[in-house]
Every structure is written in C-alpha cells, then in structure tokens.
Design an enzyme around this catalytic site. Structure first.
Site, PDB file in Angstrom:
ATOM      1  N   GLY A  61      -4.534  -4.430  -4.222  1.00 27.76           N
ATOM      2  CA  GLY A  61      -5.552  -3.454  -4.582  1.00 27.76           C
ATOM      3  C   GLY A  61      -4.904  -2.124  -4.804  1.00 27.76           C
ATOM      4  N   HIS A  62      -5.070  -1.584  -5.995  1.00 31.10           N
ATOM      5  CA  HIS A  62      -4.604  -0.222  -6.156  1.00 31.10           C
ATOM      6  C   HIS A  62      -5.563   0.606  -6.986  1.00 31.10           C
ATOM      7  CE1 HIS A  62      -2.131  -2.676  -9.012  1.00 31.10           C
ATOM      8  NE2 HIS A  62      -2.839  -1.950  -9.829  1.00 31.10           N
TER       9      HIS A  62
ATOM     10  N   GLN B 203       1.533  -6.325  -2.901  1.00 34.34           N
ATOM     11  CA  GLN B 203       1.961  -6.318  -1.491  1.00 34.34           C
ATOM     12  C   GLN B 203       3.296  -5.580  -1.335  1.00 34.34           C
ATOM     13  OE1 GLN B 203       0.916  -9.714  -2.801  1.00 34.34           O
ATOM     14  NE2 GLN B 203      -1.040  -8.736  -2.499  1.00 34.34           N
TER      15      GLN B 203
ATOM     16  N   ASP C 200       0.809  -1.222   0.000  1.00 31.18           N
ATOM     17  CA  ASP C 200       0.000   0.000   0.000  1.00 31.18           C
ATOM     18  C   ASP C 200       0.844   1.274   0.000  1.00 31.18           C
ATOM     19  OD1 ASP C 200      -2.318  -1.651   0.236  1.00 31.18           O
ATOM     20  OD2 ASP C 200      -1.900  -1.816   2.375  1.00 31.18           O
TER      21      ASP C 200
ATOM     22  N   LYS D  16       1.751   2.378  -5.382  1.00 31.36           N
ATOM     23  CA  LYS D  16       2.458   1.998  -6.621  1.00 31.36           C
ATOM     24  C   LYS D  16       1.807   2.605  -7.856  1.00 31.36           C
ATOM     25  CE  LYS D  16       3.448  -2.317  -4.550  1.00 31.36           C
ATOM     26  NZ  LYS D  16       2.244  -2.686  -3.834  1.00 31.36           N
TER      27      LYS D  16
END
Ligand code: IMP
Length: 427
Positions: A40-41, A223, A13, A16
């Site tokens: 998740g991004h 991650q 988190d 990125k």
C-alpha cells in the site's frame, strides 16, 4: 540500459512513493515484481491523493506503462475496483499490462489466510489477510491458478477442482468451516476474464524489448528486505522476494540488465505485524514517532510499531540487495529530539555483534547497542540542498551513510512531492 530497482530496505512502508515521485516523468515502465494487494502506498499528484495497493505507481504518469509482472499475485476484484476508482477520477489506465503468468488470489486463498491466522492464535504472523501466503503456497505446490487460466474454462475447472479437493478437507475437517463449491469459484473467476483481457500481455517480452530500446524501466518492490521469504525475519515475513533478485524472477529480466538498486530507508524504523524488532520503542518516544510520522498502515489501518534507526539492518539490506544507493525518507520526523539514538550493533548473550545474526534465536535475543547523535530543532522541510540542512542533521545523515554501506543519494524532508533533497541523480 537504465533498469532501476527500488525496494524497501527495512520492514516495508519506508515511503517508496516519494522516490517514484522524484523519478517522475522520466520513467517509461514501472513494474511490480512480487507481492499483491498486501502492499500500500500513497501517491500525491497535484492536490490529489491516491492510495494504491496492487497497481504500480506508474499508473498515474501519463507517459508511463505500468506493468504487473509474473511474480505478483493478483486479486482480480481488487485490481478491477482499483482501476475503476482511478477511471472515475479521470485517470487513464488503458496502458496497464498484466502478465498472463501472474497467479490469481482466489476467494478460497483469502479464506485460508484468515482461518489459518485465527487458528495460530498468539503464534499468528499478523498477515494482511489478503490471501497472499496461501496463493504463493499454491503456486509452489503447483496447484495455483494463473491469469491465463481464465481463458480456458475446462483447464480452469480442473485446476480449481484440484486445489479445492485438499482445501475443502482442511476447511471442513480441521477448521470446521463450510466447503467451497468449485462451480461458484469458477463462475466468479470467469466473470473477470473479459474485463481483464485488454491488459493481459507477454510482459517478459515487452520488458526485455523495452530495455533493448534503452527505455527506462523501474522495478518497484512491495514490502521490504526484512519481510523477504528467504532473507527476512522468517517466519514473520511475507511469502515473496521483495529483495533485488526478486525483480529478475518476478519480471523475467536477467541480473545483467539491472543497472541500479536503490534502497528506501526510513530515518527511523517501523514494522507491522508480529516478529522481532530490536530497536522497537514502548515509551513516549515510540508514540511520538508514530504520531509525527503518521505511522498507520495504508492497507490495513493498523498502527505501525516504531523504533530508532537500526544500522545493522541497513548494512544487511546493502549486502543482500547489492544496493548502489539509499533514499533516506522522513528525516523531518526526527526534528525536535535533543539526542537521537542510533543502533550500531547488537548485544547477544553478552557479546557485541556487528552483523545481522543468521540464527532466528540469536535475533530474538538481540539487544540494541546505541550511539547517541546530537539532534536539531530547526524546520528542515524547506531545505533544497544538503547544505541547507542544520549541521546536526547533516552529521546524522553522514553517520547513517557511513554505517549503512551505500551512498545516500536523496533525502525526504517532508510529505510533499517537492520536499526532497536530491544529492546524486538516479538516472
Ligand atoms: P502477508 O504479506 O499479508 O502475508 O503478511 C505477512 C507479514 O508482512 C505481516 O507481518 C504483514 O504485516 C507484513 N506486510 C505485508 N505487506 C506489507 C507492507 O506493504 N508493508 C509492511 N508490512 C507488510
């Protein structure tokens, strides 16, 4: 041969998406090499905001080929719904390539993830509950189901039978759950075969050919370094290798092909789930970082644990990944503090320790040794160059760079796409 690896230098988190944005249209292939829909991004394109979990961010750039490598674990229902969600918004997803060797997250892997966590009680890992760990466990145990198995019903049935033989014993006898029927699983998985078929490819061959043709390939880690199964804070880790070496095994590209390894580093620290976190804050400063930084998981919606910057971790990330650069994100979140503590070393059982201890026990006992750096109050979101930053913000960045062991080549100063200071180009 520009092959770049972009990975999280802390516990994930780190933002990125911002680095991918900066590389923008110049990338030919964006490859995910590990993890699954536990990542998740958020990527912002124009006035549109997209939350991606499984797909590589390259899916949003028209000239770019997005690739899901062999090291990724794929939940077909999630992949297909992510694709149709994008199609509904007018995004062309037809270039996606999916490795036939990638392992499939089956419905029983998700069930096992959830019941195991419940069974562990207060010793739980705090997983995302997406079946990631059990799917990688099946892969290593050689009872996994791969994308290519969807195209041979007899093999698929045999493999599901083999996997469920043991799992149903565990589910019924240990966890007191109902057994899962082989037929049902096989039917569900076969239902995905035709829909996925257009994307399935020999991604190892495609990527190596692309590198030979001097195409720009970006390997996007999910991650972060400290969540790596080998190099992270085991057992409070994910079940894959987000570190740079994972790009080689998870995409089938040799280490000699990688030209640059960029670590994404948040100007402070966060983590989701359980496990040690020496600089974690339990006071109003931690609450302020969470509020100002919007520190809530894209995938799970869980509040992230927040703390000050930890240079010991950053140094460690430089070492285990062979980082060539850092991208420092969210510097703007620190605006307004009179003084900013930075962890420069740990104190473990009365001794000062400069490097990450290899022993889990020591790491659990590590207390941060802080150095206070002067803060700034000016709005930095409009800064376009390093010189535009207030003196104290410049010193903060320089201090972090010196402590972390690799040059900071870009700085994020706000959530917008253009709110980035580029110091050295990544290409
Ligand atoms: P799993 O990956 O779902 O097995 O979860 C293992 C650990 O990794 C948990 O602490 C999760 O919160 C953490 N984790 C997994 N994916 C991410 C991510 O993308 N960002 C941050 N933490 C993550």
């Amino acid at each position: 041969m520009p092959a770049l690896v972009l990975l999280g230098a802390q516990w994930g988190d780190e933002g990125k998406g911002k680095a991918t944005d900066l590389l923008g249209g110049s990338v030919d292939y964006v490859v995910r090499y590990q993890g699954g829909n536990n990542a998740g991004h958020t990527v912002v394109v124009g006035d549109q905001k997209y939350a991606l979990h499984l797909l590589p961010s390259g899916i949003l750039s028209p000239g770019c080929t997005p690739v899901i490598g062999n090291g990724v674990v794929v939940d077909p229902s999630v992949l297909l719904s992510e694709l149709s969600g994008l199609n509904e918004r007018g995004v062309d997803t037809s270039k996606l390539l999916l490795s036939g060797n990638a392992h499939i997250i089956t419905p029983y892997n998700v069930t096992v993830d959830k019941v195991t966590e419940r069974f562990l009680g207060k010793r739980k890992i705090g997983t995302t509950g997406r079946g990631i760990g059990p799917t990688y466990a099946d892969k290593i145990n050689r009872v996994g189901i791969r994308v290519q198995d969807l195209y041979d019903e007899s093999i698929l049935t045999q493999k599901v039978e083999a996997a469920l033989d043991v799992k149903n014993q565990i589910l019924t006898k240990l966890y007191n759950r109902r057994a899962i029927a082989v037929d049902q699983v096989v039917e569900e998985l076969l239902g995905y075969a035709d829909k996925l078929a257009p994307y399935v490819a020999d991604t190892v061959l495609v990527l190596n050919q692309a590198l030979e043709e001097d195409k720009v390939v970006l390997f996007e880690g999910g991650q972060g370094t400290l969540l790596d199964i080998d190099h992270g804070t085991y057992p409070f880790v994910t079940s894959s290798n987000p570190t740079a070496g994972g790009a080689c095994t998870g995409a089938g590209v040799g280490p000699t092909k990688i030209s640059r390894v960029i670590g994404i580093l948040k100007a402070y620290t966060t983590r989701v789930g359980a496990g040690p976190f020496p600089t974690e804050l339990f006071d109003e400063d931690g609450e302020a970082l969470r509020r100002i930084g919007g520190e809530r998981g894209v995938t799970t919606g869980r509040d992230r644990r927040c703390g000050w910057f930890d240079a010991v971790i950053a140094r460690y990330a430089t070492r285990v990944n062979g980082l060539t650069d850092f991208f420092l994100t969210k510097l703007d979140v620190l605006t307004g503090w009179e003084q900013i503590p930075v962890c420069v070393a740990y104190e473990i059982d009365g001794k000062r320790v400069e490097e990450l201890p290899y022993s889990q026990t020591d790491f659990h006992h590590a207390k941060p040794v802080y150095e206070m750096l002067p803060g700034w109050s000016e709005d930095i979101s409009k800064a376009k160059s390093f010189a535009d930053l207030p003196k104290n913000a410049q010193s903060y960045v320089k201090a972090l760079e010196e402590m972390s062991g690799a040059p900071i080549s870009a700085i994020g100063v706000g959530p917008g796409r253009d709110e980035t200071i580029e110091i050295n180009s990544f290409l």
